[in-house]
Every structure is written in structure tokens, then in C-alpha cells.
Motif scaffolding. Sequence first.
Motif, PDB file in Angstrom:
ATOM      1  N   HIS A 181       0.791  -1.232   0.000  1.00  0.00           N
ATOM      2  CA  HIS A 181       0.000   0.000   0.000  1.00  0.00           C
ATOM      3  C   HIS A 181       0.824   1.285   0.000  1.00  0.00           C
ATOM      4  O   HIS A 181       0.469   2.238  -0.686  1.00  0.00           O
ATOM      5  CB  HIS A 181      -0.969   0.009   1.194  1.00  0.00           C
ATOM      6  CG  HIS A 181      -1.913   1.167   1.210  1.00  0.00           C
ATOM      7  ND1 HIS A 181      -2.802   1.431   0.184  1.00  0.00           N
ATOM      8  CD2 HIS A 181      -2.120   2.142   2.138  1.00  0.00           C
ATOM      9  CE1 HIS A 181      -3.508   2.508   0.477  1.00  0.00           C
ATOM     10  NE2 HIS A 181      -3.114   2.962   1.650  1.00  0.00           N
ATOM     11  N   THR A 182       1.923   1.349   0.761  1.00  0.00           N
ATOM     12  CA  THR A 182       2.639   2.618   0.916  1.00  0.00           C
ATOM     13  C   THR A 182       3.799   2.800  -0.061  1.00  0.00           C
ATOM     14  O   THR A 182       4.508   3.807   0.027  1.00  0.00           O
ATOM     15  CB  THR A 182       3.160   2.770   2.359  1.00  0.00           C
ATOM     16  OG1 THR A 182       3.931   1.623   2.718  1.00  0.00           O
ATOM     17  CG2 THR A 182       2.002   2.916   3.332  1.00  0.00           C
ATOM     18  N   HIS A 183       3.991   1.844  -0.973  1.00  0.00           N
ATOM     19  CA  HIS A 183       4.950   2.019  -2.068  1.00  0.00           C
ATOM     20  C   HIS A 183       6.376   2.288  -1.592  1.00  0.00           C
ATOM     21  O   HIS A 183       7.063   3.148  -2.143  1.00  0.00           O
ATOM     22  CB  HIS A 183       4.508   3.157  -3.004  1.00  0.00           C
ATOM     23  CG  HIS A 183       3.239   2.886  -3.733  1.00  0.00           C
ATOM     24  ND1 HIS A 183       2.873   3.548  -4.880  1.00  0.00           N
ATOM     25  CD2 HIS A 183       2.210   2.020  -3.473  1.00  0.00           C
ATOM     26  CE1 HIS A 183       1.699   3.118  -5.304  1.00  0.00           C
ATOM     27  NE2 HIS A 183       1.273   2.188  -4.464  1.00  0.00           N
ATOM     28  N   ARG A 184       6.820   1.551  -0.591  1.00  0.00           N
ATOM     29  CA  ARG A 184       8.170   1.742  -0.068  1.00  0.00           C
ATOM     30  C   ARG A 184       8.954   0.440  -0.096  1.00  0.00           C
ATOM     31  O   ARG A 184       8.404  -0.642   0.118  1.00  0.00           O
ATOM     32  CB  ARG A 184       8.123   2.256   1.376  1.00  0.00           C
ATOM     33  CG  ARG A 184       7.592   3.669   1.491  1.00  0.00           C
ATOM     34  CD  ARG A 184       7.630   4.155   2.932  1.00  0.00           C
ATOM     35  NE  ARG A 184       7.177   5.537   3.036  1.00  0.00           N
ATOM     36  CZ  ARG A 184       7.119   6.206   4.182  1.00  0.00           C
ATOM     37  NH1 ARG A 184       7.502   5.628   5.309  1.00  0.00           N
ATOM     38  NH2 ARG A 184       6.698   7.448   4.205  1.00  0.00           N
ATOM     39  N   ASP A 185      10.244   0.560  -0.349  1.00  0.00           N
ATOM     40  CA  ASP A 185      11.148  -0.576  -0.230  1.00  0.00           C
ATOM     41  C   ASP A 185      11.597  -0.665   1.229  1.00  0.00           C
ATOM     42  O   ASP A 185      12.322   0.204   1.714  1.00  0.00           O
ATOM     43  CB  ASP A 185      12.352  -0.386  -1.163  1.00  0.00           C
ATOM     44  CG  ASP A 185      13.386  -1.486  -1.004  1.00  0.00           C
ATOM     45  OD1 ASP A 185      13.002  -2.595  -0.578  1.00  0.00           O
ATOM     46  OD2 ASP A 185      14.567  -1.234  -1.302  1.00  0.00           O
ATOM     47  N   THR A 186      11.131  -1.681   1.926  1.00  0.00           N
ATOM     48  CA  THR A 186      11.476  -1.880   3.337  1.00  0.00           C
ATOM     49  C   THR A 186      12.057  -3.284   3.482  1.00  0.00           C
ATOM     50  O   THR A 186      11.309  -4.251   3.674  1.00  0.00           O
ATOM     51  CB  THR A 186      10.228  -1.725   4.234  1.00  0.00           C
ATOM     52  OG1 THR A 186       9.580  -0.480   3.936  1.00  0.00           O
ATOM     53  CG2 THR A 186      10.594  -1.763   5.703  1.00  0.00           C
ATOM     54  N   PRO A 187      13.387  -3.426   3.379  1.00  0.00           N
ATOM     55  CA  PRO A 187      13.979  -4.770   3.382  1.00  0.00           C
ATOM     56  C   PRO A 187      13.690  -5.566   4.649  1.00  0.00           C
ATOM     57  O   PRO A 187      13.279  -6.723   4.576  1.00  0.00           O
ATOM     58  CB  PRO A 187      15.474  -4.496   3.218  1.00  0.00           C
ATOM     59  CG  PRO A 187      15.537  -3.161   2.536  1.00  0.00           C
ATOM     60  CD  PRO A 187      14.392  -2.380   3.102  1.00  0.00           C
ATOM     61  N   ALA A 188      13.898  -4.967   5.825  1.00  0.00           N
ATOM     62  CA  ALA A 188      13.669  -5.712   7.066  1.00  0.00           C
ATOM     63  C   ALA A 188      13.644  -4.770   8.263  1.00  0.00           C
ATOM     64  O   ALA A 188      14.530  -3.942   8.434  1.00  0.00           O
ATOM     65  CB  ALA A 188      14.741  -6.775   7.274  1.00  0.00           C
ATOM     66  N   ILE A 189      12.616  -4.926   9.078  1.00  0.00           N
ATOM     67  CA  ILE A 189      12.502  -4.256  10.369  1.00  0.00           C
ATOM     68  C   ILE A 189      12.071  -5.331  11.365  1.00  0.00           C
ATOM     69  O   ILE A 189      11.275  -6.210  11.025  1.00  0.00           O
ATOM     70  CB  ILE A 189      11.438  -3.135  10.333  1.00  0.00           C
ATOM     71  CG1 ILE A 189      11.847  -2.011   9.394  1.00  0.00           C
ATOM     72  CG2 ILE A 189      11.172  -2.583  11.727  1.00  0.00           C
ATOM     73  CD1 ILE A 189      10.723  -1.013   9.121  1.00  0.00           C
ATOM     74  N   VAL A 190      12.593  -5.285  12.567  1.00  0.00           N
ATOM     75  CA  VAL A 190      12.087  -6.148  13.635  1.00  0.00           C
ATOM     76  C   VAL A 190      11.502  -5.243  14.706  1.00  0.00           C
ATOM     77  O   VAL A 190      12.184  -4.385  15.250  1.00  0.00           O
ATOM     78  CB  VAL A 190      13.188  -7.047  14.223  1.00  0.00           C
ATOM     79  CG1 VAL A 190      12.618  -7.876  15.380  1.00  0.00           C
ATOM     80  CG2 VAL A 190      13.760  -7.965  13.154  1.00  0.00           C
ATOM     81  N   LEU A 191      10.223  -5.437  14.970  1.00  0.00           N
ATOM     82  CA  LEU A 191       9.509  -4.607  15.945  1.00  0.00           C
ATOM     83  C   LEU A 191       8.756  -5.521  16.902  1.00  0.00           C
ATOM     84  O   LEU A 191       7.885  -6.290  16.481  1.00  0.00           O
ATOM     85  CB  LEU A 191       8.542  -3.663  15.216  1.00  0.00           C
ATOM     86  CG  LEU A 191       7.783  -2.642  16.056  1.00  0.00           C
ATOM     87  CD1 LEU A 191       8.734  -1.718  16.796  1.00  0.00           C
ATOM     88  CD2 LEU A 191       6.836  -1.833  15.161  1.00  0.00           C
ATOM     89  N   ASN A 192       9.122  -5.467  18.165  1.00  0.00           N
ATOM     90  CA  ASN A 192       8.482  -6.302  19.183  1.00  0.00           C
ATOM     91  C   ASN A 192       8.562  -7.786  18.826  1.00  0.00           C
ATOM     92  O   ASN A 192       7.638  -8.559  19.079  1.00  0.00           O
ATOM     93  CB  ASN A 192       7.023  -5.880  19.377  1.00  0.00           C
ATOM     94  CG  ASN A 192       6.419  -6.425  20.653  1.00  0.00           C
ATOM     95  OD1 ASN A 192       7.105  -6.665  21.630  1.00  0.00           O
ATOM     96  ND2 ASN A 192       5.115  -6.648  20.632  1.00  0.00           N
TER      97      ASN A 192
END
Length: 256
Positions: A181-192
Motif C-alpha cells: 500500500h505505501t509504495h516503499r522498499d522496506t527490506p527488514a525491520i524487527v519490531l516487538n
Amino acid sequence: GDTIQRTPSQYYHNKKNNTPRDPMMLVMSSLNYDAMAVGNHEYNFGLKVLEKARSEADFPWLSANTYKSGTEATHYKPYVVKEVSGVRVGILGLTTPGIPNWENAPNYAGLEFRDPVAQAKKWVAELRDKERVDIVVIAMHMGLEEDLRTGEINPSQVPNENRAVAIAREVPGIDVIFMGHTHRDTPAIVLNGTLITQANHWGRHLARADFYVQKDGERWRVYAKAARTIPVDDKLEADAEVLKLAEPYNAETQKW
């Protein structure tokens, strides 16, 4: 999500000649997709076009927070469970609830889009407790709603449009979230403890998540996981089978 719009060939197919099988469903089925989360742009051409495309997919369209109005019945399957080498994987779909803010009312008549955080809690618990899955995957047509460095809410959002951060923080038992939906390249995030990834937009990247599991009694336990996005650029040769499937649609569109 957002598979049946955006390109000239999809516009032509949906508006001018909707008789053949939907080209995206044809190609995605040939690639053996397991499931697809429903996006907001699936509704752009009305429910008749949407339901025709859905019926032509060899895989389920998922959305756990899209309900038949005034009922407790989901319009789509909320999730699917796949067994891979003995490991039970639950795939849960979620859709951005912002659709009524952007879409013509007849295009989603009879449907309502509920709070994705509450629905994620409900269905993830079912996957863990009832379905006894070892890995929970969320495929959702929503992205990050805030800047993770500052906590600032991203501007220009409608209520509940993007809820990846809230879901990761508030819903236990999720192993990975594939965003859209937000059209972003986000390779990896760790959250909680939840792994989060997003494959950009317009097919520019492929998001891949890897899980390392080991047997823990009768169940499998995830002991490591990682994600990355893979560029789809000019160095990558187009798949001959996909080009062959798409060519009649492209030729008709180019002629138009």
C-alpha cells in the motif's frame, strides 16, 4: 493487493474487454501463488469485475477484516493454512480500512472494513490456538503508519489506513508481516519480535523472508528469521512463459 489495476492492459481488460480470464490472475496462478491479500484498488472497477477476477484465481483472496455488512461473516477467507515439510504455516490477510474514503460507494456495496488491529488479534489467536500453526504470516495491504525513529505519525493518512506498527506492537504470535500500500522498499525491520518487510511497488522488488526452525517436541519452533528485498531490474531476464501468457492482452491493448 492492488493487482487488477494501474497498467494500461488491466484498464483495457476491466473496462473494454472483460471476457477473457484476468491477466494478473492468469500469470499469478501460473506462478503457483498460495494466497493474495485484497487491496483497495481491487475495488476500482466495481464488484462485478472484482468477483470475476477473484473467481479466476487458482489461489484464495484473503481479507480477515472485510465483512458482509451487519454480519459476523467475512466476505473473503480470513486465512489459509499450508503445510510445508511438516511445518504448519498460517497466512492471514488484511486490507486497509480506508476504502470508503477513496472509493465510490457502489463499488464496495454490502461490505464493511473493520479495525485491522482488533481483527488481527482475533484471527492470529485462532491460527495459534485452533489451527495449531507453527508460523504466522500476515500479508496485508497496509504499511507503516509512523516514523519509527521519531514516532511521528505519517501525514495525509485516513483513520486506520496503515497499521503495521500497531499490529506488531499489540498482537502477539506474529512471525512476519508482508506489507503493501505505501509504495516503499522496506527490506527488514524487527519490531516487538515481529519481522516486517515490504517489496516497494509496481513489481520493482520481491520481498523474501527465511525461517529457520527446529523440532520442539511435537511442534516446530522458529529459532531465527531474516528478510530482504530483491531488486527486479534490467539485469533480470523476463520469464518466457509469463511473456507468452501476457502477449495476447498486451497486443490487444497496444492496438486499442
